[in-house]
Design a protein around this motif. Structure first.
Motif, PDB file in Angstrom:
ATOM      1  N   ARG A 130       0.805  -1.207   0.000  1.00 46.61           N
ATOM      2  CA  ARG A 130       0.000   0.000   0.000  1.00 46.61           C
ATOM      3  C   ARG A 130       0.850   1.274   0.000  1.00 46.61           C
ATOM      4  O   ARG A 130       2.025   1.230   0.389  1.00 46.61           O
ATOM      5  CB  ARG A 130      -0.937   0.009   1.215  1.00 46.61           C
ATOM      6  N   TYR A 263      -3.125   2.499  -3.144  1.00 48.58           N
ATOM      7  CA  TYR A 263      -2.021   1.761  -3.735  1.00 48.58           C
ATOM      8  C   TYR A 263      -1.327   2.677  -4.736  1.00 48.58           C
ATOM      9  O   TYR A 263      -1.902   3.703  -5.145  1.00 48.58           O
ATOM     10  CB  TYR A 263      -2.517   0.493  -4.430  1.00 48.58           C
ATOM     11  N   LYS A 268      -7.900   1.374  -4.152  1.00 49.44           N
ATOM     12  CA  LYS A 268      -8.565   0.117  -4.450  1.00 49.44           C
ATOM     13  C   LYS A 268      -9.738  -0.063  -3.494  1.00 49.44           C
ATOM     14  O   LYS A 268      -9.570  -0.024  -2.268  1.00 49.44           O
ATOM     15  CB  LYS A 268      -7.586  -1.053  -4.301  1.00 49.44           C
ATOM     16  N   GLN A 269     -10.913  -0.253  -4.055  1.00 48.29           N
ATOM     17  CA  GLN A 269     -12.110  -0.454  -3.248  1.00 48.29           C
ATOM     18  C   GLN A 269     -12.231  -1.928  -2.875  1.00 48.29           C
ATOM     19  O   GLN A 269     -12.404  -2.785  -3.736  1.00 48.29           O
ATOM     20  CB  GLN A 269     -13.354   0.003  -4.022  1.00 48.29           C
ATOM     21  N   ARG A 270     -12.118  -2.222  -1.600  1.00 50.95           N
ATOM     22  CA  ARG A 270     -12.172  -3.603  -1.132  1.00 50.95           C
ATOM     23  C   ARG A 270     -13.347  -3.768  -0.174  1.00 50.95           C
ATOM     24  O   ARG A 270     -13.730  -2.825   0.526  1.00 50.95           O
ATOM     25  CB  ARG A 270     -10.872  -3.978  -0.412  1.00 50.95           C
TER      26      ARG A 270
END
Length: 315
Positions: A130, A263, A268-270
């Motif tokens: 990250r 990142y 980033k959509q998690r």
């Protein structure tokens, strides 16, 4: 005595890991990494069709793993007695990294607890990909907690599992495949197709250990929440093995993990995993403790199964 050999090897390998940790020089995994880097440059040097890239990746995995696997099988067949026990202990010690996992996690937790966010960011950047400079305190803690939980499966429990199942060949093969996935399993133009064989093989070898790890976390933490997170949240994760491990671990600790993360390629959509509490230095320490207690649980189970087998054989 033969029945208790796997248990003895596991205990002594963990003792070596606790006393010495990972070798600072001449670590076989480092040497293997250099070898496969050269191999990848040779076989993945020119652009081609997806089929050609996948084929090159399959060939690379074969060339990287089969010679060492055959050597591991030869050692297991030719050696016996105390010598075999010693070689098995060293092989397992080199594969596991319980002490290293704890050291990396606590190296983030300590400055974070002291309010030194910059040092915590620097330390977490060593264990996750990250963009650490954009993480706040909760983000740093979440990243480190996730790393401890996931690496507990890859660097500790999977190694123990494959040694117990297939001895030296099992633990050596898993460590090689896991390393290949870490180096080639990226979804970028260079590795999207070339690294597919390594990634799929790593998924296959990690499938059972990941679920045993998730079960371990569930049994040792908040059982109801861990089971609910495992069942409902894990399928949303893009990794078939990291999903159950991190969902169950987050639930066991009742900590909120996942969510949007920065990142180098962008945010980033998690999916969100776990409970309602924000990650903190405490959650990192709790994750380390959870992995350590899980190792004790595994040793207890191996001892119990071995003792039962000993009793049955001598009835």
């Amino acid at each position: 005595m033969l029945l208790f050999a796997p248990f003895i090897v596991c205990v002594f390998a963990l003792v070596l890991d606790n006393l010495i940790g990972e070798p600072r020089r001449l670590h076989p995994v480092v040497g293997f990494g250099r070898l496969v880097t050269a191999l990848e440059k040779k076989l993945n040097s020119s652009p081609g069709t997806p089929l050609r890239a996948v084929s090159a990746g399959v060939l690379a995995v074969f060339l990287a793993t089969v010679p060492m696997l055959l050597l591991a099988v030869w050692v297991s067949v030719r050696l016996e007695g105390l010598i075999l026990l010693l070689v098995q202990t060293v092989a397992l010690w080199l594969a596991i990294s319980l002490r290293g996992l704890a050291e990396h996690g606590l190296a983030v937790a300590t400055p974070l607890h002291q309010g030194n966010l910059e040092t915590a960011r620097e330390q977490v950047s060593r264990i996750v990909s990250r963009k650490a400079c954009e993480l706040d305190g909760h983000g740093v803690a979440a990243a480190a907690t996730e790393s401890v939980l996931e690496n507990g499966a890859d660097a500790v429990f999977a190694s123990l599992f494959w040694f117990l199942i297939a001895g030296i060949p099992g633990v050596v093969m898993h460590r090689m495949v896991n390393t290949l996935d870490a180096m080639w399993g990226y979804r970028n133009p260079r590795f999207l197709y070339f690294g597919r064989a390594a990634a799929r093989l790593d998924d296959l070898m990690g499938w059972v250990p990941a679920r045993l790890t998730a079960l371990t976390y569930t049994l040792l933490g908040d059982r109801k929440l861990a089971w609910r997170c495992w069942r409902k949240q894990a399928p949303q994760w893009d990794s078939p093995n990291a999903g159950p491990v991190m969902a169950a671990g987050a639930g066991a600790l009742n900590v909120r993990l996942g969510g949007p993360s920065p990142y180098p390629s962008g945010v980033k959509q998690r999916p969100t995993l776990g409970g309602t509490q924000d990650a903190s230095s405490t959650s990192i320490e709790a994750a380390v403790k959870l992995v350590r207690h899980g190792v004790w649980l595994w040793l207890a189970v191996v001892w119990a199964v071995t003792t039962l087998g000993f009793v049955v054989v001598h009835l």
